[in-house]
Design an enzyme around this catalytic site. Sequence first.
Site, PDB file in Angstrom:
ATOM      1  N   ASP A 205       0.713  -1.201   0.183  1.00  0.00           N
ATOM      2  CA  ASP A 205      -0.092  -0.041   0.063  1.00  0.00           C
ATOM      3  C   ASP A 205       0.803   1.356   0.023  1.00  0.00           C
ATOM      4  O   ASP A 205       0.174   2.446  -0.263  1.00  0.00           O
ATOM      5  CB  ASP A 205      -0.948  -0.242   1.348  1.00  0.00           C
ATOM      6  CG  ASP A 205      -1.989   1.199   1.395  1.00  0.00           C
ATOM      7  OD1 ASP A 205      -2.548   1.445   0.249  1.00  0.00           O
ATOM      8  OD2 ASP A 205      -2.203   1.686   2.201  1.00  0.00           O
ATOM      9  N   SER A 229      -6.666   5.670  -0.024  1.00  0.00           N
ATOM     10  CA  SER A 229      -7.079   4.266  -0.568  1.00  0.00           C
ATOM     11  C   SER A 229      -8.497   3.939  -0.395  1.00  0.00           C
ATOM     12  O   SER A 229      -8.966   4.228   0.622  1.00  0.00           O
ATOM     13  CB  SER A 229      -6.009   3.214  -0.041  1.00  0.00           C
ATOM     14  OG  SER A 229      -4.975   3.452  -0.219  1.00  0.00           O
ATOM     15  N   GLN A 279      -5.511  -1.986  -6.677  1.00  0.00           N
ATOM     16  CA  GLN A 279      -6.025  -0.878  -5.669  1.00  0.00           C
ATOM     17  C   GLN A 279      -6.677   0.327  -6.429  1.00  0.00           C
ATOM     18  O   GLN A 279      -6.449   0.793  -7.455  1.00  0.00           O
ATOM     19  CB  GLN A 279      -5.105  -0.321  -4.900  1.00  0.00           C
ATOM     20  CG  GLN A 279      -5.563   0.454  -3.565  1.00  0.00           C
ATOM     21  CD  GLN A 279      -4.302   0.852  -3.055  1.00  0.00           C
ATOM     22  OE1 GLN A 279      -3.600   2.002  -3.159  1.00  0.00           O
ATOM     23  NE2 GLN A 279      -4.161   0.329  -1.657  1.00  0.00           N
TER      24      GLN A 279
END
Length: 288
Positions: A205, A229, A279
Site C-alpha cells: 500500500d 485508498s 487498488q
Amino acid sequence: MTSPAERLVDLLDLERIEENIFRGRSPQERLQRVFGGQVAGQALVAAGRTTDGSRPVHSLHAYFLRPGRPGVPIVYQVERVRDGRSFTTRRVVAIQQGRTIFNLTASFHQSEPGFEHQLPMPEVPDPENLPPLADEIRAHLGELPEALERMARRQPFDIRYVERLRWTPQEVESAEPRSAVWMRAVGPLGDDPLVHTCALTYASDMMLLDAVRVPIEPLWGPRGFDMASLDHAMWFHRPFRTDEWFLYQQESPIATGARGLARGQIFDRQGRLLVSVMQEGLFRKIGG
C-alpha cells in the site's frame, strides 16, 4: 534500540483479547490518518491467527471505510466464515473508537499440484545499481517535515526506484502512468510465513497509487491532491520472503471521476511472479 524491521514485526504482533478479537497498536504520527497498509497487514495477522497455520493466504479483498486516527489502538474482530477441506475463509472488521474503519476478507488454500504459466518479468536494472530512495529524497528535498514523516512509514524497507524520480511539473508532463521499485525489508523478519505475507501487505500500500500520480505531479514534495485508498486486493501465487529483494511493477490503466485504478505485480529476482495487487484510490484537488 530496535531496528526498523524489528519495529515492523512488533507492529504486526497483535494482542489477543478474546478467541476471535485482537488489538493492534497505531503509532502516533503527524499525518492525518493511519497508514492503510498497517491496517491491512494487522487485519491479515488477525485472520491468520485464527487458522492452524497449515494453509497459506492466497487472496485478500478489503475496503477502507473511514480514516483511522494515529495513536489510537485498533480492535480486529474475526469471523470464522468457513473451514473447508482445502480452503479457509475469514472476515475481519477493524474498529477504532466504536466505528468500523476497515473490512477484510481473506482466503487460505491448502497447496495443491497443478499446471503453471506466467508472463515474463520486465527487464530492469538490478537494485544494487540504483540509489536508495532515502538518499534521493534528502538530496533534493532536504529536511522537509512532511516528506520525512512519509519516509518514516517506509523505514522498514529499502526502496529503490527503477526510473529516476521527477521533481518538477515539467518533468511529469510526458510521463506514462507507470512506476516500478525494488524493495526489501532492511533486516531479517524471521521465518514465520504469515509475518512475511503481512509485511508485504503493509508494503503493497506504500506506493501503488504512485502509478496514478506519475503523470499529474512529482511524487515527492508538496501534494496537489488529497489521496486516500478506497479498496485493496491481493493474490499470493508463490511463497516468498519480504526481507529479500522483490520488484514491485505498477501501472494505472485509468483515472476518472476523482478515482484512479492501479494494478501491481511483484516479482522475485529470479523473475517469478509472487503476488498480484489491485487498488483504487480517491484523488481530490486540495483547495478545489
